[in-house]
Design a protein around this motif. Sequence first.
Motif, PDB file in Angstrom:
ATOM      1  N   GLU A  78     -14.250  99.692 -39.822  1.00 22.60           N
ATOM      2  CA  GLU A  78     -13.004 100.230 -39.306  1.00 22.60           C
ATOM      3  C   GLU A  78     -13.200 100.626 -37.848  1.00 22.60           C
ATOM      4  OE1 GLU A  78     -10.021 100.360 -40.760  1.00 22.60           O
ATOM      5  OE2 GLU A  78     -10.987  99.151 -42.297  1.00 22.60           O
ATOM      6  N   PRO A  79     -12.091 100.939 -37.123  1.00 25.23           N
ATOM      7  CA  PRO A  79     -12.236 101.365 -35.733  1.00 25.23           C
ATOM      8  C   PRO A  79     -13.231 102.521 -35.632  1.00 25.23           C
ATOM      9  CG  PRO A  79      -9.934 101.003 -36.236  1.00 25.23           C
ATOM     10  CD  PRO A  79     -10.690 100.874 -37.534  1.00 25.23           C
ATOM     11  N   PRO A  80     -14.005 102.603 -34.560  1.00 22.40           N
ATOM     12  CA  PRO A  80     -15.072 103.600 -34.467  1.00 22.40           C
ATOM     13  C   PRO A  80     -14.552 105.024 -34.535  1.00 22.40           C
ATOM     14  CG  PRO A  80     -14.657 102.575 -32.332  1.00 22.40           C
ATOM     15  CD  PRO A  80     -13.892 101.778 -33.348  1.00 22.40           C
ATOM     16  N   ILE A  81     -15.312 105.889 -35.193  1.00 20.23           N
ATOM     17  CA  ILE A  81     -14.971 107.295 -35.244  1.00 20.23           C
ATOM     18  C   ILE A  81     -15.534 107.968 -33.991  1.00 20.23           C
ATOM     19  CG2 ILE A  81     -15.220 109.426 -36.554  1.00 20.23           C
ATOM     20  CD1 ILE A  81     -13.501 107.265 -37.882  1.00 20.23           C
ATOM     21  N   LEU A  82     -14.675 108.554 -33.198  1.00 16.87           N
ATOM     22  CA  LEU A  82     -15.094 109.188 -31.963  1.00 16.87           C
ATOM     23  C   LEU A  82     -15.279 110.686 -32.194  1.00 16.87           C
ATOM     24  CD1 LEU A  82     -12.722 107.187 -29.647  1.00 16.87           C
ATOM     25  CD2 LEU A  82     -15.098 106.726 -30.174  1.00 16.87           C
TER      26      LEU A  82
ATOM     27  N   GLY B  52      -7.692  98.632 -29.528  1.00 15.10           N
ATOM     28  CA  GLY B  52      -6.989  98.747 -30.800  1.00 15.10           C
ATOM     29  C   GLY B  52      -5.866  97.739 -30.952  1.00 15.10           C
ATOM     30  N   LEU B  53      -5.113  97.506 -29.879  1.00 15.64           N
ATOM     31  CA  LEU B  53      -4.028  96.529 -29.948  1.00 15.64           C
ATOM     32  C   LEU B  53      -4.565  95.099 -29.967  1.00 15.64           C
ATOM     33  CD1 LEU B  53      -1.380  98.134 -27.553  1.00 15.64           C
ATOM     34  CD2 LEU B  53      -1.398  98.129 -30.057  1.00 15.64           C
ATOM     35  N   ALA B  54      -5.621  94.843 -29.191  1.00 14.54           N
ATOM     36  CA  ALA B  54      -6.219  93.502 -29.203  1.00 14.54           C
ATOM     37  C   ALA B  54      -6.787  93.185 -30.580  1.00 14.54           C
ATOM     38  CB  ALA B  54      -7.314  93.403 -28.153  1.00 14.54           C
ATOM     39  N   ARG B  55      -7.294  94.190 -31.267  1.00 18.67           N
ATOM     40  CA  ARG B  55      -7.839  94.021 -32.613  1.00 18.67           C
ATOM     41  C   ARG B  55      -6.802  93.417 -33.556  1.00 18.67           C
ATOM     42  NH1 ARG B  55     -11.978  96.907 -35.478  1.00 18.67           N
ATOM     43  NH2 ARG B  55     -11.569  97.025 -37.722  1.00 18.67           N
ATOM     44  N   HIS B  56      -5.528  93.726 -33.302  1.00 18.15           N
ATOM     45  CA  HIS B  56      -4.440  93.230 -34.153  1.00 18.15           C
ATOM     46  C   HIS B  56      -3.587  92.168 -33.442  1.00 18.15           C
ATOM     47  CE1 HIS B  56      -5.364  96.179 -37.209  1.00 18.15           C
ATOM     48  NE2 HIS B  56      -5.300  97.144 -36.323  1.00 18.15           N
ATOM     49  N   ALA B  57      -4.148  91.545 -32.407  1.00 22.87           N
ATOM     50  CA  ALA B  57      -3.484  90.431 -31.714  1.00 22.87           C
ATOM     51  C   ALA B  57      -2.096  90.822 -31.233  1.00 22.87           C
ATOM     52  CB  ALA B  57      -3.411  89.202 -32.630  1.00 22.87           C
ATOM     53  N   ALA B  58      -1.972  91.992 -30.621  1.00 26.15           N
ATOM     54  CA  ALA B  58      -0.681  92.479 -30.144  1.00 26.15           C
ATOM     55  C   ALA B  58      -0.136  91.576 -29.041  1.00 26.15           C
ATOM     56  CB  ALA B  58      -0.821  93.907 -29.623  1.00 26.15           C
ATOM     57  N   ALA B  59       1.086  91.110 -29.224  1.00 25.79           N
ATOM     58  CA  ALA B  59       1.696  90.168 -28.278  1.00 25.79           C
ATOM     59  C   ALA B  59       2.528  90.923 -27.251  1.00 25.79           C
ATOM     60  CB  ALA B  59       2.544  89.144 -29.020  1.00 25.79           C
ATOM     61  N   VAL B  60       1.865  91.740 -26.443  1.00 23.45           N
ATOM     62  CA  VAL B  60       2.518  92.515 -25.387  1.00 23.45           C
ATOM     63  C   VAL B  60       1.566  92.646 -24.199  1.00 23.45           C
ATOM     64  CG1 VAL B  60       4.067  93.855 -26.883  1.00 23.45           C
ATOM     65  CG2 VAL B  60       1.738  94.666 -26.474  1.00 23.45           C
ATOM     66  N   PRO B  61       2.098  92.739 -22.973  1.00 21.18           N
ATOM     67  CA  PRO B  61       1.239  92.881 -21.786  1.00 21.18           C
ATOM     68  C   PRO B  61       0.886  94.344 -21.518  1.00 21.18           C
ATOM     69  CG  PRO B  61       3.504  92.598 -21.098  1.00 21.18           C
ATOM     70  CD  PRO B  61       3.506  92.507 -22.605  1.00 21.18           C
TER      71      PRO B  61
ATOM     72  N   VAL C  49     -11.247  92.373 -30.092  1.00 18.66           N
ATOM     73  CA  VAL C  49     -11.144  91.130 -30.854  1.00 18.66           C
ATOM     74  C   VAL C  49     -12.432  90.848 -31.625  1.00 18.66           C
ATOM     75  CG1 VAL C  49     -10.886  88.631 -30.639  1.00 18.66           C
ATOM     76  CG2 VAL C  49      -9.423  90.150 -29.305  1.00 18.66           C
ATOM     77  N   LEU C  50     -13.585  91.083 -30.982  1.00 19.77           N
ATOM     78  CA  LEU C  50     -14.865  90.860 -31.654  1.00 19.77           C
ATOM     79  C   LEU C  50     -15.040  91.813 -32.833  1.00 19.77           C
ATOM     80  CD1 LEU C  50     -17.182  90.289 -28.558  1.00 19.77           C
ATOM     81  CD2 LEU C  50     -16.340  88.574 -30.162  1.00 19.77           C
ATOM     82  N   ASP C  51     -14.579  93.053 -32.684  1.00 20.10           N
ATOM     83  CA  ASP C  51     -14.608  93.997 -33.809  1.00 20.10           C
ATOM     84  C   ASP C  51     -13.816  93.444 -34.991  1.00 20.10           C
ATOM     85  OD1 ASP C  51     -16.225  95.871 -32.666  1.00 20.10           O
ATOM     86  OD2 ASP C  51     -14.597  97.162 -31.975  1.00 20.10           O
ATOM     87  N   ALA C  52     -12.636  92.912 -34.696  1.00 17.45           N
ATOM     88  CA  ALA C  52     -11.802  92.354 -35.765  1.00 17.45           C
ATOM     89  C   ALA C  52     -12.481  91.151 -36.410  1.00 17.45           C
ATOM     90  CB  ALA C  52     -10.441  91.946 -35.194  1.00 17.45           C
ATOM     91  N   ALA C  53     -13.110  90.286 -35.596  1.00 17.27           N
ATOM     92  CA  ALA C  53     -13.801  89.115 -36.140  1.00 17.27           C
ATOM     93  C   ALA C  53     -14.945  89.541 -37.059  1.00 17.27           C
ATOM     94  CB  ALA C  53     -14.322  88.245 -35.006  1.00 17.27           C
TER      95      ALA C  53
END
Length: 274
Positions: free
Chosen positions: A37-41, A107-116, A239-243
């Motif tokens: 899962e996303p890293p715990i900070l 976080g957004l790249a992890r879910h392929a967010a289609a926004v700039p 993205v690599l985290d998601a992969a």
Amino acid sequence: LRGLLATARLHSPLFTLRGGTNEVLRGVVAKGMGALEPPILLSSATNELTQLVDDIGRRSFETRLGDRGVPEGFDEALWRNLEQTGLSRLTASQEAGAAEAAIVLAGLARHAAAVPIAETDLLAAWLADAAGVAVAGDGALTVAITDAKAADGRISGTATDVPWPRSAGVLLAARTADALHVAVVDDPQVVDGHNLAGEPRGTFAFDLPVERFARLDPAVSEELVRRGAWSRCVQTVGVLDAAAALTVAHTRERQQFGRPLSAFQAVQHSLAAM
């Protein structure tokens, strides 16, 4: 000596196999990868931000799972959510720092967010503020970074690979030998394209009077490029985290010869390398 070296070279791959240290440790790493899962900070505030971004990105991904194409379409619903939560211009308007920006980008790249998101917050909004150029307070923004020519009171050139040019307000950053010239471009005549990820990229020519531009030191151009490179690196990490997470899930669920793939040493070593 030559014989000893030849023997050592022949047998050196067996050294870690006999002791087992490298192989055992790789197996331990693979077994401990979990769900990734996303890293715990450390701070509660950044943990809350991480969870918020992950929730928004996950909902967007699941909603548009069967509605994606090439080029990718701008996710208006996601952008509205980002604006309502203050994430669309986190550093520009909320005075957040690089750590918070990295959480949003990855976080957004992890879910392929289609926004700039990087183009709007880290690049265009920052550059407009540095140049004193007025841009819309809401809506997506993008930056067209290009070399240009200054002659006869005009600045001209062709901007290529401009991200999301039809879905965002375009801020032109035209570099000449002695300055960076910044201006808003209204209704550019865009030739459409896309990158390998399917994200829209466009090309357009410009020829504008020099009075339309704010003039900045060339060092600002270098900072702009560094910001862009940093943003892309952070997004790539997401993205690599998601992969990695998808790979771990697959190897745990997929059965081969009555055992999950993750039980095989070769797969464990590949997971550990990942």
